[in-house]
Each structure stands twice: as C-alpha cells, then as structure tokens.
Design a protein around this motif. Structure first.
Motif: not given
Length: 235
Positions: A145-155
């Motif tokens: 969807a265009g989100l940063d994978r690493k940021e999503a991982e932290v979330v």
C-alpha cells in the motif's frame, strides 16, 4: 461532506457496503468534496488469531444452525458480492482476530494511506484467503500500500495505535452501533447495513443539500444487513 464508516475486515457486508457506497459516489457530481473515514469495529474481540473452525463451522456455531445451512447462507452472500465484482472464497477463508489489522489501518490513516490499506485488508481476507492477523501478512499489505515496512514493523511490534482503535470502538458504543457496516454522514445522519446503491445515492444527495441542524443521528433507511459480534444477517 464527511462519511464515517464503522466496519470490520472479516465482515462480508462491510466489504459489500463499501463497494455500494463507492458505486453511489461514482456518479455524485461533488465526489471530490466527500471525505470517507473508516473507523475501527471488532465483531468478535475475543476470537483467537488461529481457530480450528472454518468459516462455515464458525457461523453454524454462532447461529445454532447446521454447517450445510451456513454454506447456503454464505453462498447467497457470495452472490451479492459477485454482483459488485467481488470474489468471496468462503471455502478457504481464515477466521481470525482483527485487532492488529485495525491498528495497522490507524497507522495508515496517519500516513495518508487509509483507503489503500482498508481495501487490501478486505481483499486479502475475502479473496486471497490470507490470515490478516499474521504479522508478515500485515507487513506485506502495508508495504504494497506504499507504507514503510520498517515503520509498520515497529507499529505492530510495540502495540501502537491500540488506544485509537479502542477510542473509535467506544464512540461506536456511544452511538448505539449494534452491527456493521454503520455509516454516519456529517455527524447527523446514520445508515445501518449494506444498503442498496440507490439508498446511498439518495442519502448523499439529501445530506449534500440539507441545511437543517440536528444534534442527534437520524436514520435514512430501514436497518439493512449487518454483522454483529454474534452473527451476520443471513435471511
């Protein structure tokens, strides 16, 4: 105009209602002035991420009906979805908890990717038969969807946006939402259930031109088909 939509990613009528709303808006001349916001709602907060029951068995258990009856009901829902260009693969769906999916959607909203993530979550569950509580599945959907994978991982790993999910669920409770999908237009009018396209179209046009003020929600249609924490309407 603002349209708030309370829904859950494992609710068939939520996906159907989403598509019908979109179809109604496609012919609305002021579509660019309509903001749609998807709100969090869990049909069954206590369901485990993995369950030994398939979707037919789960519905049969909730309704107190036979598995064959559940299959027939799901087949009918599948036909409604097909009429909108959707494919529901009930035989391989993976019933699961949706709390983390809602947290991901809250993160996506902050990043301006809410609609992309919501659509991908619905499609992943109903059409691709993915387990949308699985961390890796959610990360794949976020990245697509265009989100940063690493940021999503932290979330996903540190429990972020849980408070936002609970807050929106609390608002739903205050509004008296008993089943989803549930649509609120301009914080004044409510539409319950996956109504026909024409109902959405008429409601949108009415709200657009309506100037009266009201502090309470007014129903714009008879209650339509919804899913609750107990079941989905099947008759």
């Amino acid at each position: 105009m603002k349209i708030e939509v309370w829904s859950d990613f494992v609710c068939p009528f939520c996906y159907i209602g989403k598509r019908r709303l979109e179809e109604a808006l496609s012919s609305f001349p002021h579509r660019e002035n309509v903001e749609i916001i998807f709100r969090s709602f869990e049909l069954d907060p206590d369901v485990k991420k993995e369950t030994p029951l398939n979707i037919h068995e789960m519905i049969a258990q909730k309704y107190g009906i036979s598995v064959d009856e559940a299959k027939r009901a799901n087949a009918d829902i599948g036909k409604q979805a097909e009429a909108l260009g959707l494919t529901f693969r009930f035989e391989t769906m993976k019933p699961t908890n949706t709390f983390d999916a809602h947290r991901l959607a809250q993160y996506a909203k902050k990043k301006g990717k809410l609609h992309e993530v919501v659509e991908r979550l619905f499609y992943a569950y109903f059409t691709e038969s993915k387990q949308i509580s699985d961390r890796n599945v959610l990360l794949e959907l976020a990245e697509a969807a265009g989100l940063d994978r690493k940021e999503a991982e932290v979330v996903l790993d540190d429990g972020r946006y849980a408070e936002q999910v609970r807050h929106e669920e609390a608002i739903a409770a205050q509004l008296g939402v008993r089943g989803v999908p549930f649509f609120v237009l301009n914080q004044k009018y409510a539409i319950s259930g996956a109504q026909p396209v024409e109902v959405f179209r008429q409601a949108i046009e009415r709200v657009w031109t309506e100037e009266q003020q009201s502090s309470s929600l007014q129903s714009l249609a008879e209650e339509g088909k919804t899913c609750t924490d107990e079941n989905c309407t099947i008759d």
